[in-house]
Design a protein around this motif. Structure first.
Motif, short mmCIF file in Angstrom:
data_model
loop_
_atom_site.label_atom_id
_atom_site.label_comp_id
_atom_site.label_asym_id
_atom_site.label_seq_id
_atom_site.Cartn_x
_atom_site.Cartn_y
_atom_site.Cartn_z
N THR A 270 0.85 -1.19 0.00
CA THR A 270 0.00 0.00 0.00
C THR A 270 0.89 1.24 0.00
O THR A 270 1.92 1.26 0.68
CB THR A 270 -0.88 0.01 1.27
OG1 THR A 270 -1.58 -1.22 1.33
CG2 THR A 270 -1.88 1.15 1.24
N ALA A 271 0.48 2.25 -0.76
CA ALA A 271 1.17 3.55 -0.70
C ALA A 271 0.17 4.56 -0.12
O ALA A 271 -0.95 4.65 -0.61
CB ALA A 271 1.63 3.97 -2.09
N PRO A 272 0.56 5.31 0.91
CA PRO A 272 -0.40 6.22 1.55
C PRO A 272 -0.31 7.63 0.97
O PRO A 272 -0.21 8.60 1.70
CB PRO A 272 0.07 6.21 3.01
CG PRO A 272 1.56 6.08 2.89
CD PRO A 272 1.85 5.30 1.63
N ARG A 273 -0.33 7.72 -0.34
CA ARG A 273 -0.06 9.00 -1.00
C ARG A 273 -0.48 8.92 -2.47
O ARG A 273 -0.84 7.84 -2.94
CB ARG A 273 1.44 9.32 -0.92
CG ARG A 273 2.28 8.16 -1.46
CD ARG A 273 3.69 8.56 -1.73
NE ARG A 273 4.53 7.41 -2.03
CZ ARG A 273 4.61 6.80 -3.21
NH1 ARG A 273 3.89 7.22 -4.24
NH2 ARG A 273 5.39 5.74 -3.38
N VAL A 274 -0.40 10.07 -3.14
CA VAL A 274 -0.62 10.04 -4.59
C VAL A 274 0.42 9.09 -5.18
O VAL A 274 1.52 8.95 -4.64
CB VAL A 274 -0.53 11.46 -5.21
CG1 VAL A 274 -1.76 12.27 -4.89
CG2 VAL A 274 0.73 12.19 -4.77
N HIS A 275 0.07 8.46 -6.29
CA HIS A 275 0.86 7.32 -6.74
C HIS A 275 0.88 7.23 -8.26
O HIS A 275 -0.05 7.68 -8.94
CB HIS A 275 0.19 6.06 -6.16
CG HIS A 275 1.00 4.82 -6.26
ND1 HIS A 275 0.66 3.81 -7.13
CD2 HIS A 275 2.11 4.42 -5.61
CE1 HIS A 275 1.55 2.83 -7.00
NE2 HIS A 275 2.44 3.17 -6.08
N ASN A 276 1.94 6.61 -8.76
CA ASN A 276 2.08 6.40 -10.20
C ASN A 276 0.84 5.75 -10.82
O ASN A 276 0.45 6.07 -11.94
CB ASN A 276 3.31 5.51 -10.45
CG ASN A 276 3.98 5.76 -11.80
OD1 ASN A 276 5.14 6.09 -11.86
ND2 ASN A 276 3.24 5.63 -12.88
#
Ligand code: ADP
Length: 386
Positions: A270-276
């Motif tokens: 999981t990425a807790p941010r805007v993401h590619n």
């Protein structure tokens, strides 16, 4: 009139971003639509986001004092990369500055061992794993192979990830704390972006499908919507929602998942941010991931996550054997392609594999998406200026 304007400016929220790369740049592009005063903390004054913010502060996002001093003047703070000084963010949060996502979430996500533990604690389906502290412990777990060895801290974009198929690969493993995860038979890799408002309201973007180039082990392109069965879609949606639920944090999240040939869905990370995996939302969705994060941070209603049209997103990366001042060979010709939206990140220097930009193509026909993506792949290259 003047005093009204004065009040308006004085009341403008001051919001900062840790990191000035392409994600920060696209966040700032979206910020221009809202009454917000923007701040960037970044070491490189020539970084992609530097010239788009109201206030550029030179400093190290990993340094406690730099992050604390930067955050202290702000109403809210977000990140474009997880690898920041979390202790400073905890201190700022305790002193009333809102952090998106909460630093407690960053603590979990920054460390793959803690991330896996979080999934286990909350019964989120994920590949079975164990922890190894050194290569000897890896060698002691031959029975667990084939597996994928992942550095607990510091890996990104596939660096810090090593496939260990059998005993012969053990020398390639990591000699520090790592997660050893059972190798999954992957049919598809998908991702779902989720927006969580400060009031706890949640909106999901449609799933995207990542297609990898097996020879380069790099993302070849990404399709939205993902081509998965309804059954898998519902499973993925439920798992993605369950994944972010116990974070109890507002913000934007990207949940990356594996779909197996049997139709099982497992969370990868999981990425807790805007993401590619949310770049396509800039043109292809009503409210982009970047627009959405400002809505969340400014406590506005969440935007519409729906797709305007199916899309394909392809990264534009530095060509092999080319290092130096970046030049975009073939770019003008590519701009003639209908419904292809280019983002060149403004990085001065190119090097092999460096993300220099991306393109989003929109079409109702998959064949059209693939054809245009292929054309761009073969006719646009990021080379070093002669
Ligand atoms: P990073 O955080 O650097 O992006 P990931 O954990 O996402 O690293 O792994 C990178 C890639 O490695 C994934 O996209 C996937 O293709 C492959 N991979 C990761 N874990 C597994 C696994 N358990 N089984 C099979 N392939 C995996």
């Amino acid at each position: 009139m003047l005093s009204v304007l004065h009040t308006y400016l004085c009341e403008m929220q001051k919001i900062g971003i840790l990191g000035g790369g392409q994600l920060g740049r696209m966040l700032l592009q979206a910020a221009a639509n809202y009454p917000v005063e923007t701040y960037i903390l970044e070491n490189d004054e020539k970084s992609p986001a530097a010239h788009l913010c109201h206030h550029f502060v030179k400093g190290d996002i990993k340094n406690f004092d730099d992050v604390y001093r930067f955050g202290k003047q702000l109403n809210a703070l977000t990140i474009e990369i997880e690898n920041v000084n979390i202790d400073a963010l905890m201190q700022l949060e305790a002193e009333g500055i809102q952090i998106f996502p909460k630093p407690s979430v960053l603590k979990i996500i920054c460390n793959k061992a803690l991330q896996k533990q979080y999934y286990a604690d909350h019964k989120i389906p994920t590949a079975p794993y164990l922890l190894t502290n050194n290569r000897e412990e890896l060698a002691g777990n031959k029975d667990f192979l084939p597996a994928v060895h992942k550095l607990a801290e510091g890996g990104y974009d596939g660096k810090g990830v090593q496939v260990i198929n059998d005993e012969a690969d053990i020398a390639e493993g990591f000699d520090e704390l790592s997660v050893l995860e059972k190798k999954v038979n992957i049919l598809k890799e998908i991702a779902m972006m989720i927006a969580v408002g400060v009031d706890g309201k949640v909106e999901l973007y449609p799933a995207v499908e990542m297609v990898f180039d097996p020879s380069l082990n790099l993302l070849a392109y990404q399709l939205c919507p993902a081509e998965i069965t309804e059954d898998v879609y519902f499973k993925a949606e439920a798992i993605a929602l369950a994944t972010i639920k116990n974070f109890n944090s507002p913000g934007i999240f990207a949940v990356e998942m594996f779909v197996t040939p049997e139709g099982d869905v497992l969370v990868n990370e999981t990425a807790p941010r805007v993401h590619n995996s949310g770049h396509h939302t800039i043109e292809a969705h009503y409210s982009s991931q970047f627009d959405m994060l400002w809505r969340i941070m400014l406590k506005y209603p969440l935007g519409n996550t729906g797709a305007i049209m199916p899309s394909l997103m392809q990264n534009i990366i530095g060509a092999d054997g080319q290092s130096g001042l970046a030049d975009y060979a073939g770019f003008e010709d590519m701009l003639k392609i209908d419904n292809a939206f280019f983002h060149i990140y403004g990085k001065k220097q190119t090097k092999p594999g460096r993300k220099m930009g991306h393109v989003t193509i929109m079409s109702n026909e998959k064949a059209d998406l693939l054809h245009k993506a292929n054309k761009i792949k073969h006719n646009l290259s990021v080379v070093a200026k002669k």
